[in-house]
Write an enzyme that holds these catalytic residues in place. Structure first.
Site, PDB file in Angstrom:
ATOM      1  N   LYS A   1     -22.898  55.882  36.334  1.00 26.60           N
ATOM      2  CA  LYS A   1     -22.233  56.727  37.329  1.00 26.60           C
ATOM      3  C   LYS A   1     -22.230  58.160  36.835  1.00 26.60           C
ATOM      4  O   LYS A   1     -21.826  58.427  35.710  1.00 26.60           O
ATOM      5  CB  LYS A   1     -20.790  56.259  37.552  1.00 26.60           C
ATOM      6  CG  LYS A   1     -20.039  57.114  38.569  1.00 26.60           C
ATOM      7  CD  LYS A   1     -18.641  56.605  38.815  1.00 26.60           C
ATOM      8  CE  LYS A   1     -17.614  57.167  37.886  1.00 26.60           C
ATOM      9  NZ  LYS A   1     -17.286  58.588  38.044  1.00 26.60           N
TER      10      LYS A   1
ATOM     11  N   ASP B   1     -21.138  59.993  42.226  1.00 28.93           N
ATOM     12  CA  ASP B   1     -19.703  60.025  42.560  1.00 28.93           C
ATOM     13  C   ASP B   1     -19.320  61.442  42.994  1.00 28.93           C
ATOM     14  O   ASP B   1     -18.772  62.217  42.213  1.00 28.93           O
ATOM     15  CB  ASP B   1     -18.943  59.577  41.301  1.00 28.93           C
ATOM     16  CG  ASP B   1     -17.440  59.507  41.486  1.00 28.93           C
ATOM     17  OD1 ASP B   1     -16.966  59.598  42.629  1.00 28.93           O
ATOM     18  OD2 ASP B   1     -16.740  59.352  40.468  1.00 28.93           O
TER      19      ASP B   1
ATOM     20  N   ASP C   1     -15.153  66.662  54.054  1.00 22.72           N
ATOM     21  CA  ASP C   1     -15.335  67.901  54.819  1.00 22.72           C
ATOM     22  C   ASP C   1     -15.522  67.502  56.278  1.00 22.72           C
ATOM     23  O   ASP C   1     -15.355  66.316  56.618  1.00 22.72           O
ATOM     24  CB  ASP C   1     -16.552  68.668  54.257  1.00 22.72           C
ATOM     25  CG  ASP C   1     -16.438  70.182  54.457  1.00 22.72           C
ATOM     26  OD1 ASP C   1     -16.069  70.609  55.571  1.00 22.72           O
ATOM     27  OD2 ASP C   1     -16.747  70.930  53.513  1.00 22.72           O
TER      28      ASP C   1
ATOM     29  N   THR D   1      -6.392  56.937  41.770  1.00 27.10           N
ATOM     30  CA  THR D   1      -5.481  56.179  40.899  1.00 27.10           C
ATOM     31  C   THR D   1      -4.553  57.098  40.107  1.00 27.10           C
ATOM     32  O   THR D   1      -3.633  56.638  39.458  1.00 27.10           O
ATOM     33  CB  THR D   1      -6.274  55.268  39.938  1.00 27.10           C
ATOM     34  OG1 THR D   1      -7.356  56.013  39.391  1.00 27.10           O
ATOM     35  CG2 THR D   1      -6.814  54.058  40.646  1.00 27.10           C
TER      36      THR D   1
ATOM     37  N   ARG E   1     -15.046  55.838  29.089  1.00 29.98           N
ATOM     38  CA  ARG E   1     -14.787  56.110  27.673  1.00 29.98           C
ATOM     39  C   ARG E   1     -14.797  54.906  26.729  1.00 29.98           C
ATOM     40  O   ARG E   1     -15.216  55.072  25.576  1.00 29.98           O
ATOM     41  CB  ARG E   1     -13.495  56.926  27.551  1.00 29.98           C
ATOM     42  CG  ARG E   1     -13.687  58.342  28.076  1.00 29.98           C
ATOM     43  CD  ARG E   1     -12.389  59.043  28.401  1.00 29.98           C
ATOM     44  NE  ARG E   1     -11.767  58.458  29.582  1.00 29.98           N
ATOM     45  CZ  ARG E   1     -10.611  58.857  30.100  1.00 29.98           C
ATOM     46  NH1 ARG E   1      -9.946  59.847  29.527  1.00 29.98           N
ATOM     47  NH2 ARG E   1     -10.123  58.277  31.172  1.00 29.98           N
TER      48      ARG E   1
HETATM   49  O1  C5P Z   1     -13.398  56.809  31.038  1.00 31.59           O
HETATM   50  P1  C5P Z   1     -12.871  55.971  32.171  1.00 31.59           P
HETATM   51  O2  C5P Z   1     -13.227  54.508  32.050  1.00 31.59           O
HETATM   52  O3  C5P Z   1     -11.393  56.190  32.434  1.00 31.59           O
HETATM   53  O4  C5P Z   1     -13.690  56.532  33.441  1.00 31.59           O
HETATM   54  C1  C5P Z   1     -13.390  56.138  34.756  1.00 31.59           C
HETATM   55  C2  C5P Z   1     -14.311  56.858  35.689  1.00 31.59           C
HETATM   56  O5  C5P Z   1     -13.953  56.468  37.018  1.00 31.59           O
HETATM   57  C3  C5P Z   1     -14.222  58.375  35.648  1.00 31.59           C
HETATM   58  O6  C5P Z   1     -15.545  58.865  35.875  1.00 31.59           O
HETATM   59  C4  C5P Z   1     -13.309  58.726  36.801  1.00 31.59           C
HETATM   60  O7  C5P Z   1     -13.651  59.976  37.395  1.00 31.59           O
HETATM   61  C5  C5P Z   1     -13.584  57.609  37.785  1.00 31.59           C
HETATM   62  N1  C5P Z   1     -12.491  57.311  38.703  1.00 31.59           N
HETATM   63  C6  C5P Z   1     -11.238  56.891  38.290  1.00 31.59           C
HETATM   64  N2  C5P Z   1     -10.253  56.624  39.202  1.00 31.59           N
HETATM   65  C7  C5P Z   1     -10.500  56.756  40.517  1.00 31.59           C
HETATM   66  C8  C5P Z   1     -11.771  57.169  40.943  1.00 31.59           C
HETATM   67  C9  C5P Z   1     -12.759  57.423  40.001  1.00 31.59           C
HETATM   68  O8  C5P Z   1     -10.999  56.751  37.094  1.00 31.59           O
HETATM   69  N3  C5P Z   1      -9.564  56.445  41.390  1.00 31.59           N
END
Ligand code: C5P
Length: 233
Positions: A34, A61, A66, A121, A212
């Site tokens: 992603k 993503d 808009d 979230t 991460r």
């Molecule tokens: O590093 P981590 O596992 O927290 O990454 C989660 C990914 O999912 C990030 O790229 C974040 O922008 C994305 N994301 C999220 N919560 C959402 C939508 C997208 O954590 N509601």
């Protein structure tokens, strides 16, 4: 596309060389990658191609929100990249989501899945009330999921805690894409409502977005392989 491996690794960086290196090293251990606004706003189409070169499906993503005509144009502009998934905000409304779905269809059978972000979230009930939305976050997510389905979208992004309710109400083909996933014992960082990969999969998630815990590991390939192995156990 995701039947074999539901994990999409979030590559959140502005460093193209690191992104390309991560993409190569994750081949065979994740189902897709992603890239979001951080990477795409910095490096655009060339950056996307550098990541896609690894051969894995890529979720772009962009979280578009808009007027319908502008969002349709935004989708059309990325179709040449052949992303596997592109997303929009469900809060943009029915007409905007329909315009996004129609624009994607112009790519024919190779079109990206168009999915809708329901409620970030990072928001809780009081943040929702501040924006004038009454009712619980769960009600809001369900309402927006039904709206996305009516617009002809392929699915939504939701938190793991909403999967069970959504699976009860939505058609089985409606894709649930779930971030906030943490292997047991991992650092939760800024995510608040987390779940482990096997738990989210058992509830009915289609795609697990994990960043991460993989990209921050000393060996991202091994970290991803261990998470994938935990799903088969
Ligand atoms: O590093 P981590 O596992 O927290 O990454 C989660 C990914 O999912 C990030 O790229 C974040 O922008 C994305 N994301 C999220 N919560 C959402 C939508 C997208 O954590 N509601």
């Amino acid at each position: 596309m995701t039947a074999q491996n539901p994990i999409f690794c979030a590559i959140d960086t502005t460093d193209t060389a690191r992104a390309a290196m991560l993409a190569q090293s994750l081949k065979g251990t994740v189902g897709g990658l992603k890239v979001g606004m951080e990477f795409f706003n910095a490096h655009g189409h060339d950056g996307f191609r550098a990541v896609a070169k690894a051969g894995l499906p890529v979720f772009l993503d962009l979280k578009l929100h808009d007027i319908p005509n502008t969002v349709a144009g935004g989708i059309r502009a990325v179709l040449p990249l052949k992303p596997a998934i592109v997303n929009v905000h469900a809060a943009g409304g029915l007409a905007m989501m329909k315009a996004a779905a129609d624009a994607a269809k112009e790519a024919g059978p190779d079109r990206p899945l168009i999915i809708a972000v329901t409620m970030l979230t990072s928001l809780d009930a009081s943040d929702l009330a501040d924006t004038g939305v009454t009712g619980t976050p769960a009600d809001h997510v369900l309402r927006l999921a039904h709206l996305a389905a009516r617009a002809g979208l392929d699915g939504i992004v939701c938190s793991a805690h909403e999967i069970a309710a959504l699976r009860r109400e939505m058609n089985p083909e409606f894709k649930l894409i779930v971030p906030g996933i943490r292997p047991a014992g991992a650092d939760i960082a800024d995510q608040k409502r987390i779940m482990t990969p096997p738990e989210a999969l058992a509830l009915g998630a289609d795609v697990l977005v994990i960043g991460r815990p993989i990209t921050g590991a000393a060996n991202p390939h091994d970290a991803a392989a261990a998470i994938t192995a935990s799903l088969a156990a």
